[in-house]
Design a protein around this motif. Structure first.
Motif, PDB file in Angstrom:
ATOM      1  N   GLN A   1     -13.743  -4.242  -9.657  1.00  0.00           N
ATOM      2  CA  GLN A   1     -14.667  -3.563  -8.606  1.00  0.00           C
ATOM      3  C   GLN A   1     -13.813  -2.579  -7.715  1.00  0.00           C
ATOM      4  O   GLN A   1     -14.435  -1.776  -7.393  1.00  0.00           O
ATOM      5  N   GLN A   2     -12.539  -2.671  -7.633  1.00  0.00           N
ATOM      6  CA  GLN A   2     -11.845  -1.834  -6.953  1.00  0.00           C
ATOM      7  C   GLN A   2     -11.596  -0.554  -7.505  1.00  0.00           C
ATOM      8  O   GLN A   2     -11.523   0.507  -6.860  1.00  0.00           O
TER       9      GLN A   2
ATOM     10  N   LEU B   1     -12.218  -8.422  -9.888  1.00  0.00           N
ATOM     11  CA  LEU B   1     -11.845  -7.817  -8.615  1.00  0.00           C
ATOM     12  C   LEU B   1     -11.142  -6.613  -8.699  1.00  0.00           C
ATOM     13  O   LEU B   1     -11.502  -5.485  -8.153  1.00  0.00           O
TER      14      LEU B   1
ATOM     15  N   LYS C   1      -4.180  -0.260  -7.045  1.00  0.00           N
ATOM     16  CA  LYS C   1      -5.200  -1.389  -7.120  1.00  0.00           C
ATOM     17  C   LYS C   1      -4.637  -2.720  -7.627  1.00  0.00           C
ATOM     18  O   LYS C   1      -4.980  -3.718  -6.685  1.00  0.00           O
TER      19      LYS C   1
ATOM     20  N   SER D   1     -12.567   4.546  -7.976  1.00  0.00           N
ATOM     21  CA  SER D   1     -11.635   5.648  -8.304  1.00  0.00           C
ATOM     22  C   SER D   1     -12.021   6.813  -8.690  1.00  0.00           C
ATOM     23  O   SER D   1     -12.950   6.685  -9.824  1.00  0.00           O
TER      24      SER D   1
ATOM     25  N   GLU E   1      -2.684  -4.238  -4.767  1.00  0.00           N
ATOM     26  CA  GLU E   1      -3.402  -4.351  -3.610  1.00  0.00           C
ATOM     27  C   GLU E   1      -4.059  -5.802  -3.708  1.00  0.00           C
ATOM     28  O   GLU E   1      -4.516  -6.170  -2.946  1.00  0.00           O
ATOM     29  N   LEU E   2      -4.283  -6.330  -5.153  1.00  0.00           N
ATOM     30  CA  LEU E   2      -4.787  -7.391  -5.077  1.00  0.00           C
ATOM     31  C   LEU E   2      -4.186  -8.640  -4.106  1.00  0.00           C
ATOM     32  O   LEU E   2      -2.914  -8.477  -4.267  1.00  0.00           O
TER      33      LEU E   2
ATOM     34  N   GLU F   1       0.718  -1.129  -0.028  1.00  0.00           N
ATOM     35  CA  GLU F   1      -0.049   0.105   0.063  1.00  0.00           C
ATOM     36  C   GLU F   1       0.815   1.081  -0.105  1.00  0.00           C
ATOM     37  O   GLU F   1       0.240   2.086  -0.098  1.00  0.00           O
TER      38      GLU F   1
END
Lengths: 194, 192
Positions: free
Chosen positions: B165-166, B162, B116, B170, B119-120, B79
């Protein structure tokens, strides 16, 4: 249901087809069926657009250049990495070679006793010492694989000859035993190297 | 057994691919350098045990493992992806950007995408990087990660969704309508 209406149940049936479409692997009747569905389903159209966009965006991410300092650091580390020599030679061979060298240092009087010298013994003692020097040089070369033949020709045989000249049969046997152990400790990989 | 020169050449050829995979997995330039260095050093030590046609797969697998070790060791998720992260990609993409304002927007979107992506969770992240960023085939990925081909497909498809979705939250990405609403839908405009 009119041609422009669809339901969630219908959409679920097309999820695999949508994934295959994004992968570029959908063709024939399956592609036609999906196109018919998309013609009446804006949500699936939006999903397809979204997945295509993500795929394209990821594809557009740049391939990066690895800085030269990384490869230089790898080379430097590799050059200073001496550990593999033990693995290549086999610990038993190293220990026995060291023991043989120690014997020469600890019992020099046995090789130079007044009544023992024979015309050729000093030359063969020099040969044995050269063998020790060879072993040291070999150990210092971490990049060079050491095969059993190197050890045999460079160390075991000269030592055996030197010991037999001065009549120390026990040490001579020791040297022969060391050769057997070197054979046993050499791995297939070392044999390939040699 | 490959000579030292051959291994050195191999390392030189593969280092950019390794570095790219490490960077998008870890989200940090410095961490990517560390992971690349560790991976290439491991390859140098083990080159005699890697068949020539398996080098690429070996490097992908090892890079992924090294990156995951780094993440675990430092007890943090990627992150920290932030200003530093986009620097490398900005430099790499600067020449192709059309203008300053477009470039700024594009850079922000890219940074968001990179964040993103990093972060997966695994294996979605690695699969997306290998397939979409590095252009590997399903077979190559299955071979490199020692996964069944069907698993590669399933994970990749799930990973794409996924990520979608993330990215919906944004600010630089247009939102996607909620798909599975339990109701009938009437459509007007038709595409395809």
């Amino acid at each position: 249901m009119t041609p422009h209406e669809t339901s969630v149940v219908d959409c679920d049936a097309y999820m695999d087809a949508i994934d295959q479409l994004i992968d570029g692997e959908l063709a024939g009747p399956a592609l036609e069926a999906l196109e018919n569905h998309l013609a009446s389903c804006p949500l699936c159209v939006a999903l397809v657009d979204r997945l295509f966009a993500i795929s394209n965006d990821l594809h557009a991410l740049p391939q990066l250049t690895c800085p030269d300092r990384v490869i230089e650091a790898v080379r430097t580390h590799h050059r200073s990495d001496r550990a593999p020599i033990a693995a290549r030679m086999g610990y038993a061979a190293i220990c026995l070679a060291a023991a043989a060298a120690l014997a020469l240092v600890l019992f020099p009087w046995q090789l130079t006793a007044p009544n023992q010298p024979e015309p050729s013994s000093s030359a063969q003692l020099a040969e044995a010492r050269q063998a020790i020097a060879k072993l040291s040089a070999t150990l210092a070369q971490s990049d060079t694989a050491v095969g059993q033949e190197t050890l045999r020709r460079g160390l075991v045989e000269p030592l055996g000859r030197a010991f037999s000249v001065v009549g120390k049969t026990k040490l001579g046997k020791w040297s022969a035993a060391m050769g057997v152990l070197i054979d046993a400790s050499s791995t297939p990989e070392q044999s390939k190297d040699s | 057994m490959a000579s030292s020169q051959a291994i050195d050449r191999q390392i030189d050829q593969q280092r950019h691919r390794v570095f790219t995979l490490a960077y998008y997995t870890l989200g940090s330039h410095q961490d990517a350098e560390d992971a690349t260095q560790e991976t290439l050093l491991r390859y140098w030590r083990n080159a005699s045990r890697v068949a020539p046609d398996r080098v690429e797969g070996w490097l992908v697998r090892t890079t992924t493992n090294v990156c995951l070790d780094l993440i675990r060791k430092r007890k943090r998720s990627p992150e920290t992806f932030g200003n530093e992260a986009s620097e490398a990609t900005l430099q790499a993409a600067a020449s192709s950007s059309p203008g300053p304002s477009d470039r700024a927007v594009s850079a922000e979107s890219r940074q968001q995408l990179e964040r993103k992506l990093a972060e997966l969770k695994e294996p979605f992240r690695s699969l997306l990087i290998l397939r979409e960023v590095q252009g590997m085939t399903y077979d190559q990925i299955a071979d490199a990660l020692e996964l069944p081909l069907t698993s590669v497909r399933v994970y990749l498809h799930r990973g794409r969704r996924l990520l979608a979705q993330q990215l919906e939250a944004s600010p630089h990405c247009s939102p996607t309508p909620e798909h599975h609403t339990p109701k009938k839908i009437s459509t007007g405009g038709v595409r395809r």
